[in-house]
Design an enzyme around this catalytic site. Sequence first.
Site, PDB file in Angstrom:
ATOM      1  N   HIS A 345       1.264  -1.140   0.098  1.00  0.00           N
ATOM      2  CA  HIS A 345       0.266   0.027  -0.066  1.00  0.00           C
ATOM      3  C   HIS A 345       0.553   1.198   0.305  1.00  0.00           C
ATOM      4  O   HIS A 345       2.025   0.733   0.215  1.00  0.00           O
ATOM      5  CB  HIS A 345      -1.120   0.399   1.159  1.00  0.00           C
ATOM      6  CG  HIS A 345      -1.862   1.000   0.878  1.00  0.00           C
ATOM      7  ND1 HIS A 345      -1.656   2.238   2.027  1.00  0.00           N
ATOM      8  CD2 HIS A 345      -3.163   1.125   0.739  1.00  0.00           C
ATOM      9  CE1 HIS A 345      -2.677   3.409   1.394  1.00  0.00           C
ATOM     10  NE2 HIS A 345      -4.062   2.317   0.495  1.00  0.00           N
ATOM     11  N   ASP A 405      -7.460  -4.944  -0.076  1.00  0.00           N
ATOM     12  CA  ASP A 405      -8.284  -5.759  -1.643  1.00  0.00           C
ATOM     13  C   ASP A 405      -7.973  -6.967  -1.422  1.00  0.00           C
ATOM     14  O   ASP A 405      -8.783  -8.385  -1.919  1.00  0.00           O
ATOM     15  CB  ASP A 405      -7.792  -5.839  -2.547  1.00  0.00           C
ATOM     16  CG  ASP A 405      -8.226  -3.773  -3.161  1.00  0.00           C
ATOM     17  OD1 ASP A 405      -9.744  -3.412  -3.232  1.00  0.00           O
ATOM     18  OD2 ASP A 405      -7.133  -2.567  -3.440  1.00  0.00           O
TER      19      ASP A 405
END
Length: 468
Positions: A345, A405
Amino acid sequence: MSCRGQKRGITLEKQTDSKGFVSKELQDLCNEVRRSNRIPSEDFTAYGVKRGLRNPDGTGVLAGLTKISNVHGYLINDNIRVPDQGVLTYRGIDVSEIVEGCRKADRFGYEEVVWLLLFGQLPAQAQLNKLHQVLGYYRELPENFAEDMILKAPSRNIMNKLARSVLALYSYDDNPDDSSLENNIRQSLQLIAQLPAIMTYAYQVKRRRFDKQSMFFHPVDPTQSVAESILDAIRPDRKFTHDEAHLLDLCMMLHAEHSGGNNSTFAVRVLSSSGTDIYSAIAAGIGSLKGPKHGGANHRVMMMMNDLMEHVDDWGSERQVYDYLVKIVNKEVGDHSGLIYGMGHAVYTLSDPRAVMLKREAEKLAPQHEGMQAKFELFELVEKLAPKVFEEVHGDTKTISANVDFYSGLVYEMLNIPPDLYTPLFAVSRMPGWCAHRIEEIETARRIMRPAYLSLSRRRPYVPIEER
Protein backbone atom coordinates in the site's frame (compact mmCIF):
# COMPACT_ATOMS: atom_id res chain seq x y z
CA MET A 1 -9.11 -11.84 -45.46
CA SER A 2 -8.33 -8.16 -45.71
CA CYS A 3 -10.18 -4.98 -46.49
CA ARG A 4 -9.16 -1.39 -47.00
CA GLY A 5 -10.82 1.62 -45.50
CA GLN A 6 -10.07 5.30 -46.00
CA LYS A 7 -11.08 8.17 -43.77
CA ARG A 8 -9.72 11.73 -43.79
CA GLY A 9 -6.85 10.76 -46.04
CA ILE A 10 -5.53 7.90 -43.90
CA THR A 11 -5.65 4.47 -45.51
CA LEU A 12 -5.73 1.50 -43.15
CA GLU A 13 -5.41 -2.09 -44.27
CA LYS A 14 -7.21 -4.41 -41.85
CA GLN A 15 -6.22 -8.05 -41.57
CA THR A 16 -9.03 -9.99 -39.90
CA ASP A 17 -8.84 -12.98 -37.64
CA SER A 18 -11.15 -14.65 -35.13
CA LYS A 19 -10.62 -11.81 -32.69
CA GLY A 20 -11.36 -8.98 -35.11
CA PHE A 21 -9.16 -6.58 -37.02
CA VAL A 22 -5.39 -6.28 -36.71
CA SER A 23 -3.97 -3.40 -38.73
CA LYS A 24 -0.33 -3.15 -39.83
CA GLU A 25 -0.85 0.50 -40.63
CA LEU A 26 -2.32 1.07 -37.18
CA GLN A 27 0.80 -0.48 -35.63
CA ASP A 28 2.94 1.82 -37.76
CA LEU A 29 0.98 4.80 -36.45
CA CYS A 30 1.48 3.56 -32.89
CA ASN A 31 5.21 3.35 -33.51
CA GLU A 32 5.14 6.99 -34.63
CA VAL A 33 3.42 7.91 -31.38
CA ARG A 34 5.98 5.98 -29.32
CA ARG A 35 8.87 7.74 -31.05
CA SER A 36 7.35 11.12 -30.17
CA ASN A 37 6.64 10.23 -26.54
CA ARG A 38 9.88 8.82 -25.21
CA ILE A 39 11.04 10.37 -21.95
CA PRO A 40 13.87 8.48 -20.20
CA SER A 41 13.21 7.62 -16.55
CA GLU A 42 16.40 9.39 -15.50
CA ASP A 43 15.03 12.69 -16.85
CA PHE A 44 12.33 12.68 -14.18
CA THR A 45 15.02 12.42 -11.51
CA ALA A 46 17.26 15.01 -13.17
CA TYR A 47 14.48 17.60 -13.22
CA GLY A 48 13.16 16.74 -9.74
CA VAL A 49 9.81 15.59 -11.08
CA LYS A 50 7.80 13.59 -8.55
CA ARG A 51 6.17 10.93 -10.69
CA GLY A 52 2.78 9.84 -9.46
CA LEU A 53 2.91 12.85 -7.11
CA ARG A 54 5.18 10.74 -4.89
CA ASN A 55 8.27 11.86 -3.00
CA PRO A 56 11.48 9.82 -3.45
CA ASP A 57 10.70 7.86 -0.26
CA GLY A 58 7.27 6.85 -1.59
CA THR A 59 5.25 9.27 0.51
CA GLY A 60 2.66 11.43 -1.21
CA VAL A 61 3.27 15.04 -2.23
CA LEU A 62 1.28 17.32 0.06
CA ALA A 63 -1.48 18.69 -2.17
CA GLY A 64 -4.12 19.84 0.26
CA LEU A 65 -5.61 19.86 3.75
CA THR A 66 -8.56 17.84 5.02
CA LYS A 67 -10.53 17.23 8.20
CA ILE A 68 -12.43 14.23 6.82
CA SER A 69 -10.10 11.31 7.51
CA ASN A 70 -6.52 10.30 8.18
CA VAL A 71 -4.48 7.31 7.06
CA HIS A 72 -1.53 6.48 9.31
CA GLY A 73 0.95 3.83 8.24
CA TYR A 74 4.45 4.92 9.21
CA LEU A 75 6.51 7.29 11.35
CA ILE A 76 9.21 9.75 10.24
CA ASN A 77 12.33 9.54 12.40
CA ASP A 78 15.31 11.72 11.40
CA ASN A 79 13.80 12.02 7.91
CA ILE A 80 13.65 8.22 7.65
CA ARG A 81 10.36 6.43 7.05
CA VAL A 82 9.79 3.92 9.87
CA PRO A 83 7.07 1.24 9.45
CA ASP A 84 4.19 1.37 11.93
CA GLN A 85 0.84 -0.32 12.53
CA GLY A 86 -1.88 1.12 10.31
CA VAL A 87 -4.66 3.30 11.72
CA LEU A 88 -7.62 4.74 9.79
CA THR A 89 -9.70 7.50 11.37
CA TYR A 90 -12.94 9.11 10.18
CA ARG A 91 -13.23 12.71 11.46
CA GLY A 92 -10.63 11.81 14.11
CA ILE A 93 -12.36 8.61 15.31
CA ASP A 94 -10.63 5.25 14.82
CA VAL A 95 -12.74 3.25 12.36
CA SER A 96 -12.26 0.12 14.47
CA GLU A 97 -13.95 1.90 17.38
CA ILE A 98 -16.87 2.87 15.13
CA VAL A 99 -17.23 -0.73 14.00
CA GLU A 100 -17.03 -2.03 17.58
CA GLY A 101 -19.59 0.50 18.81
CA CYS A 102 -22.11 -0.40 16.13
CA ARG A 103 -21.61 -4.14 16.64
CA LYS A 104 -22.09 -3.91 20.40
CA ALA A 105 -25.41 -2.17 19.77
CA ASP A 106 -26.29 -4.64 16.98
CA ARG A 107 -26.77 -1.61 14.74
CA PHE A 108 -25.99 -1.15 11.06
CA GLY A 109 -23.09 1.28 10.91
CA TYR A 110 -22.79 2.43 7.31
CA GLU A 111 -25.47 5.10 7.70
CA GLU A 112 -23.72 6.32 10.86
CA VAL A 113 -20.51 6.66 8.84
CA VAL A 114 -22.38 8.56 6.11
CA TRP A 115 -23.53 11.13 8.68
CA LEU A 116 -20.10 11.36 10.30
CA LEU A 117 -18.26 11.92 7.02
CA LEU A 118 -20.72 14.49 5.65
CA PHE A 119 -21.50 16.46 8.80
CA GLY A 120 -18.39 15.94 10.93
CA GLN A 121 -19.98 14.51 14.09
CA LEU A 122 -21.48 11.19 15.16
CA PRO A 123 -25.26 11.36 14.79
CA ALA A 124 -27.68 11.36 17.69
CA GLN A 125 -30.38 8.71 17.46
CA ALA A 126 -32.95 11.18 16.09
CA GLN A 127 -30.49 12.34 13.42
CA LEU A 128 -29.66 8.76 12.47
CA ASN A 129 -33.36 7.90 12.22
CA LYS A 130 -33.90 10.90 9.95
CA LEU A 131 -30.98 9.88 7.72
CA HIS A 132 -32.40 6.36 7.34
CA GLN A 133 -35.71 7.94 6.36
CA VAL A 134 -34.13 10.30 3.81
CA LEU A 135 -31.95 7.60 2.19
CA GLY A 136 -34.96 5.27 1.99
CA TYR A 137 -37.01 8.01 0.34
CA TYR A 138 -34.31 8.82 -2.24
CA ARG A 139 -33.58 5.12 -2.99
CA GLU A 140 -36.26 4.93 -5.68
CA LEU A 141 -34.72 5.90 -9.05
CA PRO A 142 -36.31 8.66 -11.16
CA GLU A 143 -39.27 7.60 -13.28
CA ASN A 144 -38.21 5.64 -16.39
CA PHE A 145 -34.53 5.96 -15.44
CA ALA A 146 -33.92 2.22 -15.16
CA GLU A 147 -35.66 1.52 -18.46
CA ASP A 148 -34.04 4.31 -20.46
CA MET A 149 -30.54 4.36 -19.00
CA ILE A 150 -29.90 0.77 -17.92
CA LEU A 151 -32.25 -1.70 -19.61
CA LYS A 152 -31.82 -0.19 -23.08
CA ALA A 153 -28.03 0.11 -22.86
CA PRO A 154 -26.57 -2.85 -20.95
CA SER A 155 -22.87 -2.95 -20.13
CA ARG A 156 -20.51 -5.87 -19.63
CA ASN A 157 -18.77 -3.90 -16.90
CA ILE A 158 -20.92 -2.57 -14.08
CA MET A 159 -18.41 0.20 -13.26
CA ASN A 160 -18.86 1.78 -16.68
CA LYS A 161 -22.61 1.59 -16.26
CA LEU A 162 -22.34 3.28 -12.85
CA ALA A 163 -20.33 6.15 -14.34
CA ARG A 164 -22.69 6.55 -17.29
CA SER A 165 -25.75 6.43 -15.04
CA VAL A 166 -24.34 9.01 -12.65
CA LEU A 167 -23.73 11.34 -15.57
CA ALA A 168 -27.27 10.66 -16.80
CA LEU A 169 -28.73 11.69 -13.42
CA TYR A 170 -27.71 15.25 -14.34
CA SER A 171 -30.61 15.30 -16.80
CA TYR A 172 -33.08 14.30 -14.07
CA ASP A 173 -31.95 17.04 -11.67
CA ASP A 174 -33.91 20.30 -11.81
CA ASN A 175 -30.93 22.20 -10.39
CA PRO A 176 -27.79 20.28 -11.40
CA ASP A 177 -25.20 23.09 -11.65
CA ASP A 178 -25.86 24.92 -8.40
CA SER A 179 -22.68 24.45 -6.33
CA SER A 180 -24.11 25.88 -3.11
CA LEU A 181 -23.65 23.85 0.07
CA GLU A 182 -27.39 23.24 0.35
CA ASN A 183 -27.58 21.82 -3.17
CA ASN A 184 -24.44 19.72 -2.76
CA ILE A 185 -25.83 18.14 0.42
CA ARG A 186 -29.11 17.33 -1.32
CA GLN A 187 -27.34 15.86 -4.35
CA SER A 188 -24.92 13.90 -2.16
CA LEU A 189 -27.69 12.22 -0.19
CA GLN A 190 -29.53 11.34 -3.40
CA LEU A 191 -26.41 9.82 -4.98
CA ILE A 192 -25.55 7.83 -1.83
CA ALA A 193 -29.09 6.44 -1.83
CA GLN A 194 -29.43 5.78 -5.56
CA LEU A 195 -26.08 4.29 -6.52
CA PRO A 196 -26.78 0.91 -4.84
CA ALA A 197 -30.02 0.62 -6.82
CA ILE A 198 -28.25 1.57 -10.05
CA MET A 199 -25.61 -1.06 -9.35
CA THR A 200 -28.09 -3.87 -8.74
CA TYR A 201 -30.21 -2.93 -11.78
CA ALA A 202 -27.10 -2.86 -13.97
CA TYR A 203 -26.04 -6.24 -12.65
CA GLN A 204 -29.40 -7.83 -13.43
CA VAL A 205 -29.42 -6.43 -16.95
CA LYS A 206 -25.85 -7.59 -17.50
CA ARG A 207 -26.87 -11.12 -16.40
CA ARG A 208 -29.71 -11.17 -18.90
CA ARG A 209 -27.93 -9.59 -21.86
CA PHE A 210 -24.42 -11.04 -21.65
CA ASP A 211 -24.65 -14.07 -19.36
CA LYS A 212 -27.95 -15.37 -20.80
CA GLN A 213 -29.41 -15.80 -17.32
CA SER A 214 -32.67 -14.66 -15.79
CA MET A 215 -32.89 -11.18 -14.38
CA PHE A 216 -35.17 -10.14 -11.56
CA PHE A 217 -36.19 -6.83 -10.04
CA HIS A 218 -37.62 -6.61 -6.52
CA PRO A 219 -39.63 -3.68 -5.20
CA VAL A 220 -37.61 -1.18 -3.18
CA ASP A 221 -38.07 -1.37 0.59
CA PRO A 222 -37.30 2.07 2.06
CA THR A 223 -37.13 0.68 5.60
CA GLN A 224 -34.04 -1.44 4.92
CA SER A 225 -30.48 -0.39 5.63
CA VAL A 226 -28.25 0.14 2.60
CA ALA A 227 -26.54 -3.23 3.13
CA GLU A 228 -29.89 -5.02 3.47
CA SER A 229 -31.22 -3.36 0.32
CA ILE A 230 -28.25 -4.61 -1.71
CA LEU A 231 -28.57 -8.23 -0.57
CA ASP A 232 -32.33 -8.02 -1.08
CA ALA A 233 -31.82 -6.85 -4.67
CA ILE A 234 -29.24 -9.43 -5.77
CA ARG A 235 -30.79 -12.54 -4.20
CA PRO A 236 -33.52 -14.18 -6.32
CA ASP A 237 -35.48 -15.20 -3.21
CA ARG A 238 -34.65 -11.98 -1.32
CA LYS A 239 -33.42 -14.09 1.60
CA PHE A 240 -30.36 -13.24 3.68
CA THR A 241 -29.40 -13.61 7.31
CA HIS A 242 -28.94 -10.88 9.88
CA ASP A 243 -25.24 -11.79 10.12
CA GLU A 244 -24.77 -11.59 6.34
CA ALA A 245 -26.26 -8.10 6.23
CA HIS A 246 -24.02 -6.97 9.10
CA LEU A 247 -20.94 -8.39 7.38
CA LEU A 248 -21.70 -6.49 4.18
CA ASP A 249 -22.39 -3.42 6.31
CA LEU A 250 -18.91 -3.83 7.82
CA CYS A 251 -17.32 -4.01 4.37
CA MET A 252 -19.12 -0.82 3.37
CA MET A 253 -18.02 1.00 6.52
CA LEU A 254 -14.39 0.10 5.84
CA HIS A 255 -14.59 1.21 2.19
CA ALA A 256 -16.47 4.46 2.86
CA GLU A 257 -13.46 6.78 2.98
CA HIS A 258 -9.67 6.77 2.76
CA SER A 259 -8.31 10.35 2.76
CA GLY A 260 -7.98 12.83 -0.08
CA GLY A 261 -4.81 11.41 -1.59
CA ASN A 262 -6.12 8.15 -3.01
CA ASN A 263 -6.52 8.26 -6.78
CA SER A 264 -10.31 8.30 -7.05
CA THR A 265 -10.90 10.83 -4.27
CA PHE A 266 -8.18 13.06 -5.70
CA ALA A 267 -9.91 12.82 -9.08
CA VAL A 268 -13.18 13.95 -7.48
CA ARG A 269 -11.39 16.87 -5.82
CA VAL A 270 -9.58 17.86 -9.04
CA LEU A 271 -12.82 18.02 -11.00
CA SER A 272 -14.67 19.74 -8.16
CA SER A 273 -11.95 22.42 -8.03
CA SER A 274 -12.94 23.41 -11.57
CA GLY A 275 -16.48 24.21 -10.43
CA THR A 276 -18.08 21.43 -12.46
CA ASP A 277 -21.26 19.65 -11.36
CA ILE A 278 -21.28 16.84 -8.83
CA TYR A 279 -22.28 14.22 -11.41
CA SER A 280 -19.20 14.88 -13.54
CA ALA A 281 -16.96 14.78 -10.46
CA ILE A 282 -18.38 11.52 -9.09
CA ALA A 283 -18.28 9.86 -12.52
CA ALA A 284 -14.55 10.66 -12.62
CA GLY A 285 -14.09 9.00 -9.24
CA ILE A 286 -15.86 5.87 -10.49
CA GLY A 287 -13.68 5.77 -13.59
CA SER A 288 -10.56 6.00 -11.46
CA LEU A 289 -11.71 3.34 -9.00
CA LYS A 290 -12.28 0.89 -11.85
CA GLY A 291 -8.53 0.73 -12.52
CA PRO A 292 -6.76 -2.49 -11.44
CA LYS A 293 -4.15 -0.42 -9.58
CA HIS A 294 -6.95 1.03 -7.45
CA GLY A 295 -10.38 -0.40 -6.58
CA GLY A 296 -10.33 -2.92 -9.40
CA ALA A 297 -7.62 -4.77 -7.49
CA ASN A 298 -10.16 -6.67 -5.37
CA HIS A 299 -11.41 -8.46 -8.48
CA ARG A 300 -7.86 -8.96 -9.73
CA VAL A 301 -6.94 -10.61 -6.41
CA MET A 302 -9.61 -13.25 -6.92
CA MET A 303 -8.58 -13.77 -10.55
CA MET A 304 -4.96 -14.17 -9.46
CA MET A 305 -5.86 -16.57 -6.65
CA ASN A 306 -8.12 -18.66 -8.88
CA ASP A 307 -5.28 -18.94 -11.38
CA LEU A 308 -2.89 -19.95 -8.62
CA MET A 309 -5.32 -22.55 -7.28
CA GLU A 310 -5.69 -24.01 -10.76
CA HIS A 311 -1.94 -24.40 -11.32
CA VAL A 312 -0.66 -25.33 -7.85
CA ASP A 313 -1.29 -28.97 -6.94
CA ASP A 314 -0.75 -28.69 -3.20
CA TRP A 315 -2.16 -25.46 -1.73
CA GLY A 316 -0.46 -26.20 1.56
CA SER A 317 3.02 -26.51 0.05
CA GLU A 318 5.06 -23.40 0.76
CA ARG A 319 7.54 -24.36 -1.98
CA GLN A 320 4.90 -24.79 -4.70
CA VAL A 321 3.06 -21.59 -3.77
CA TYR A 322 6.33 -19.65 -3.48
CA ASP A 323 7.54 -20.85 -6.89
CA TYR A 324 4.28 -19.80 -8.54
CA LEU A 325 4.40 -16.36 -6.89
CA VAL A 326 7.90 -15.96 -8.30
CA LYS A 327 6.48 -16.68 -11.77
CA ILE A 328 3.78 -14.07 -11.17
CA VAL A 329 6.32 -11.41 -10.20
CA ASN A 330 8.49 -12.35 -13.20
CA LYS A 331 5.45 -11.77 -15.46
CA GLU A 332 5.49 -15.39 -16.64
CA VAL A 333 1.93 -16.26 -15.54
CA GLY A 334 -1.32 -14.61 -14.56
CA ASP A 335 -2.07 -11.30 -16.28
CA HIS A 336 1.69 -10.72 -16.83
CA SER A 337 1.60 -7.47 -14.85
CA GLY A 338 4.22 -8.66 -12.36
CA LEU A 339 1.91 -7.64 -9.51
CA ILE A 340 0.79 -9.72 -6.56
CA TYR A 341 -2.56 -8.01 -6.23
CA GLY A 342 -3.67 -7.11 -2.73
CA MET A 343 -0.15 -6.83 -1.35
CA GLY A 344 1.41 -3.50 -0.39
CA HIS A 345 0.00 0.00 0.00
CA ALA A 346 1.14 3.56 -0.62
CA VAL A 347 0.77 4.47 3.07
CA TYR A 348 0.27 1.36 5.19
CA THR A 349 3.38 -0.66 6.03
CA LEU A 350 3.06 -3.14 8.89
CA SER A 351 -0.71 -3.50 8.52
CA ASP A 352 -3.82 -2.18 6.80
CA PRO A 353 -6.47 -1.98 9.56
CA ARG A 354 -9.23 -2.70 7.04
CA ALA A 355 -7.48 -5.88 5.89
CA VAL A 356 -6.96 -6.94 9.52
CA MET A 357 -10.71 -6.70 10.24
CA LEU A 358 -11.74 -8.40 7.00
CA LYS A 359 -9.24 -11.21 7.57
CA ARG A 360 -10.69 -11.75 11.03
CA GLU A 361 -14.19 -12.05 9.53
CA ALA A 362 -13.00 -14.38 6.79
CA GLU A 363 -11.29 -16.60 9.35
CA LYS A 364 -14.53 -16.88 11.35
CA LEU A 365 -16.65 -17.59 8.29
CA ALA A 366 -14.37 -20.03 6.46
CA PRO A 367 -15.28 -23.16 8.46
CA GLN A 368 -18.98 -22.49 7.82
CA HIS A 369 -18.61 -22.73 4.02
CA GLU A 370 -17.59 -25.83 2.13
CA GLY A 371 -14.08 -25.61 0.70
CA MET A 372 -13.42 -22.19 2.18
CA GLN A 373 -11.11 -23.26 5.00
CA ALA A 374 -8.45 -24.50 2.58
CA LYS A 375 -8.88 -21.40 0.45
CA PHE A 376 -8.53 -19.09 3.45
CA GLU A 377 -5.35 -20.87 4.51
CA LEU A 378 -3.97 -20.42 0.99
CA PHE A 379 -4.65 -16.68 1.21
CA GLU A 380 -2.78 -16.60 4.52
CA LEU A 381 0.15 -18.42 2.92
CA VAL A 382 0.32 -15.98 0.00
CA GLU A 383 0.20 -13.07 2.46
CA LYS A 384 3.14 -14.63 4.34
CA LEU A 385 5.27 -15.45 1.28
CA ALA A 386 4.72 -12.37 -0.92
CA PRO A 387 7.26 -10.10 0.85
CA LYS A 388 9.94 -12.82 0.55
CA VAL A 389 9.19 -13.19 -3.17
CA PHE A 390 9.58 -9.44 -3.80
CA GLU A 391 12.86 -9.50 -1.91
CA GLU A 392 14.20 -12.43 -3.92
CA VAL A 393 13.10 -11.22 -7.35
CA HIS A 394 13.56 -7.45 -7.03
CA GLY A 395 15.77 -7.11 -3.98
CA ASP A 396 12.93 -5.11 -2.43
CA THR A 397 13.27 -5.19 1.36
CA LYS A 398 10.64 -2.60 2.25
CA THR A 399 7.91 -3.68 4.64
CA ILE A 400 4.66 -4.66 2.92
CA SER A 401 1.43 -6.21 4.16
CA ALA A 402 -1.93 -7.24 2.76
CA ASN A 403 -4.21 -4.35 1.86
CA VAL A 404 -8.01 -4.17 1.98
CA ASP A 405 -8.37 -5.66 -1.51
CA PHE A 406 -6.66 -8.91 -0.56
CA TYR A 407 -9.40 -10.23 1.70
CA SER A 408 -12.45 -8.24 0.57
CA GLY A 409 -13.08 -10.44 -2.48
CA LEU A 410 -12.85 -13.57 -0.32
CA VAL A 411 -15.42 -12.13 2.10
CA TYR A 412 -17.69 -11.23 -0.82
CA GLU A 413 -17.37 -14.79 -2.12
CA MET A 414 -18.46 -16.12 1.27
CA LEU A 415 -21.48 -13.80 1.04
CA ASN A 416 -22.30 -15.29 -2.40
CA ILE A 417 -21.80 -11.88 -4.01
CA PRO A 418 -20.86 -12.29 -7.69
CA PRO A 419 -17.42 -11.09 -8.85
CA ASP A 420 -19.08 -8.59 -11.20
CA LEU A 421 -20.05 -6.60 -8.10
CA TYR A 422 -16.77 -6.60 -6.16
CA THR A 423 -15.46 -3.28 -7.46
CA PRO A 424 -18.92 -1.68 -7.88
CA LEU A 425 -19.56 -2.38 -4.19
CA PHE A 426 -16.35 -0.47 -3.45
CA ALA A 427 -17.70 2.48 -5.46
CA VAL A 428 -21.11 2.36 -3.78
CA SER A 429 -19.44 2.28 -0.37
CA ARG A 430 -17.07 5.15 -1.19
CA MET A 431 -19.84 7.58 -2.16
CA PRO A 432 -20.02 9.43 1.20
CA GLY A 433 -16.25 9.89 1.19
CA TRP A 434 -16.24 11.27 -2.34
CA CYS A 435 -19.15 13.61 -1.57
CA ALA A 436 -17.54 14.84 1.65
CA HIS A 437 -14.29 15.63 -0.17
CA ARG A 438 -16.13 17.41 -2.98
CA ILE A 439 -17.90 19.61 -0.45
CA GLU A 440 -14.67 20.28 1.45
CA GLU A 441 -12.85 21.19 -1.78
CA ILE A 442 -15.54 23.67 -2.81
CA GLU A 443 -16.00 25.15 0.65
CA THR A 444 -12.35 25.47 1.70
CA ALA A 445 -9.84 25.25 -1.19
CA ARG A 446 -11.57 27.58 -3.67
CA ARG A 447 -8.84 27.32 -6.28
CA ILE A 448 -8.65 25.22 -9.42
CA MET A 449 -5.93 22.58 -9.29
CA ARG A 450 -3.30 23.28 -11.89
CA PRO A 451 0.05 21.49 -11.35
CA ALA A 452 3.00 22.20 -13.65
CA TYR A 453 4.58 20.01 -16.32
CA LEU A 454 8.06 20.82 -17.60
CA SER A 455 8.20 20.79 -21.37
CA LEU A 456 11.15 18.93 -22.93
CA SER A 457 10.25 19.86 -26.49
CA ARG A 458 12.66 22.18 -28.33
CA ARG A 459 11.70 24.97 -30.69
CA ARG A 460 11.88 23.99 -34.35
CA PRO A 461 10.65 25.65 -37.55
CA TYR A 462 7.44 24.78 -39.31
CA VAL A 463 8.14 22.78 -42.52
CA PRO A 464 5.79 23.20 -45.50
CA ILE A 465 4.05 19.95 -46.40
CA GLU A 466 5.76 19.61 -49.80
CA GLU A 467 9.18 19.67 -48.05
CA ARG A 468 8.45 16.98 -45.43
